[in-house]
Design a protein around this motif. Structure first.
Motif, PDB file in Angstrom:
ATOM      1  N   GLY A 237      -0.705 -10.238 -10.136  1.00 18.20           N
ATOM      2  CA  GLY A 237      -1.258  -9.876  -8.837  1.00 18.20           C
ATOM      3  C   GLY A 237      -1.610 -11.015  -7.912  1.00 18.20           C
TER       4      GLY A 237
ATOM      5  N   ALA B 107       0.866  -1.173   0.000  1.00 17.70           N
ATOM      6  CA  ALA B 107       0.000   0.000   0.000  1.00 17.70           C
ATOM      7  C   ALA B 107       0.905   1.225   0.000  1.00 17.70           C
TER       8      ALA B 107
ATOM      9  N   LYS C  25       1.870   5.058  -1.314  1.00 13.73           N
ATOM     10  CA  LYS C  25       1.199   6.328  -1.665  1.00 13.73           C
ATOM     11  C   LYS C  25      -0.313   6.185  -1.470  1.00 13.73           C
TER      12      LYS C  25
ATOM     13  N   ASP D  91      -2.112  -8.202  -5.105  1.00 10.15           N
ATOM     14  CA  ASP D  91      -2.414  -6.778  -5.252  1.00 10.15           C
ATOM     15  C   ASP D  91      -3.309  -6.333  -4.102  1.00 10.15           C
TER      16      ASP D  91
ATOM     17  N   TYR E 187      -2.448   4.244  -2.461  1.00  7.65           N
ATOM     18  CA  TYR E 187      -3.056   2.906  -2.390  1.00  7.65           C
ATOM     19  C   TYR E 187      -3.335   2.447  -0.958  1.00  7.65           C
TER      20      TYR E 187
END
Ligand code: 2GW
Ligand code: MN
Length: 283
Positions: free
Chosen positions: A198, A52, A54, A141, A56
């Motif tokens: 992912g 995670a 920035k 992901d 995200y």
């Protein structure tokens, strides 16, 4: 209900085993009670790695909340959250046997680099830390939510996942790297499946080998001024071509509701969260 006839747990509408005898995991092909008993006997510990970086970080809460409902329920799980913004992540308290571990890492300017450098960081932490804490790693992901059970049926030495956009495509449609100058190059007459960037995993030593390979190939390309077309996903596909996965997850395990749902897809266990690409990506 479990019965031992050799005619049960068979699917005739999808490929259940690869030509190198690796199972492809679909609903209706395994008995979760048997598998849970086996993995409990071994007291298995699973690490779920997620990045995670920035903006995200916005995906994290839903990711973990839905994982608590569906991911390896009843087993020991460490969530390894790699982030450059540890302060953005509130305290997440979980029941006995499950915990969140925040790993502070640098962020890269280019998003391609943010995505690709995951390989390097997973490699480094595998050697330093994960090897002492868990038996298996699952690397995914973060822009995703769990919506059905994902259990120990996915675990094995080294596994990849069929990309939801390519399970029905012929080899010439796979978006492998096709430039010979790149280390990720795959010749037109080679390649088994198109695997998703992912979602992969395996034992810690196997994930170390995989991520080390992908990272080194990426660095070689960088020195030669080239970057593979789909970044880490391209290097992963190259790795799996010559180091075949011992288990393959069907697109049940990585779905995107942008695709029409085919008849044979009985469950959607882990689904992409729609994102506004401009809003989330530009910063
Ligand atoms: C990624 C793209 C553009 C701008 C930002 C980012 C970004 C990604 C970011 O700012 N912060 C971050 O933490 N990430 C992490 O990288 C995050 O874990 C995210 O899930 C992952 C991959 O980026 P994502 O999800 O935006 O890209 P997708 O969904 O198009 O991913 C596929 O293609 C990628 C390579 O281009 C990877 O192979 C990925 O594994 C694939 O699912
Ligand atoms: Mn994604």
């Amino acid at each position: 209900m479990y019965s031992s006839t050799i005619l049960s747990y068979r699917r005739t509408d999808v490929l259940m085993v690869t030509p190198w005898f690796a199972p492809i995991v679909w609903d209706g092909t395994y008995n979760i009670d048997i598998l849970n008993a086996q993995f409990h006997q071994r007291n298995v510990r699973v690490g779920l790695t997620v990045f995670a970086i920035k903006k995200y970080t916005v995906f994290l809460q839903r990711f973990i909340e839905t994982a608590e409902k569906f991911f390896m329920v009843g087993h020991k799980v460490n969530y390894y959250v790699f982030t450059d913004r540890p302060n953005d992540i509130g305290n997440i308290s979980l029941p006995e046997g499950r915990k969140v571990v925040i790993l502070e890492v640098p962020s890269y300017k280019r998003w391609q680099e943010v995505s690709m450098r995951r390989m390097e960081m997973i490699r480094d932490y595998s050697q330093q830390r994960f090897i002492h804490e868990v038996d298996f790693l699952v690397c995914v992901d973060v822009d995703m939510r769990f919506s059905d059970e994902v259990g120990v049926e996915i675990l094995g030495d080294v596994f990849g996942t069929l990309h939801p956009g390519f399970y029905a495509a012929s080899r010439d449609r796979f978006t492998y790297e096709r430039r010979k100058q790149s280390t990720a190059y795959i010749p037109p007459d080679e390649g088994d499946f198109y695997y998703a960037g992912g979602y992969f995993g395996g034992t810690v030593p196997e994930v170390y080998k995989l991520t080390n390979y992908c990272h080194n190939e990426m660095l070689t390309d960088k020195r030669n001024g080239i970057e593979a077309i789909w970044h880490d996903e391209s290097y992963l596909n190259k790795y799996f071509l010559y180091h075949k996965p011992t288990k393959i997850l069907s697109p049940e395990y990585l779905w995107d509701n942008g695709y029409a749902v085919p008849q044979f897809l009985k469950r959607r266990r882990f689904v992409a969260v729609p994102k506004n690409h401009n809003e989330i990506r530009n910063k």
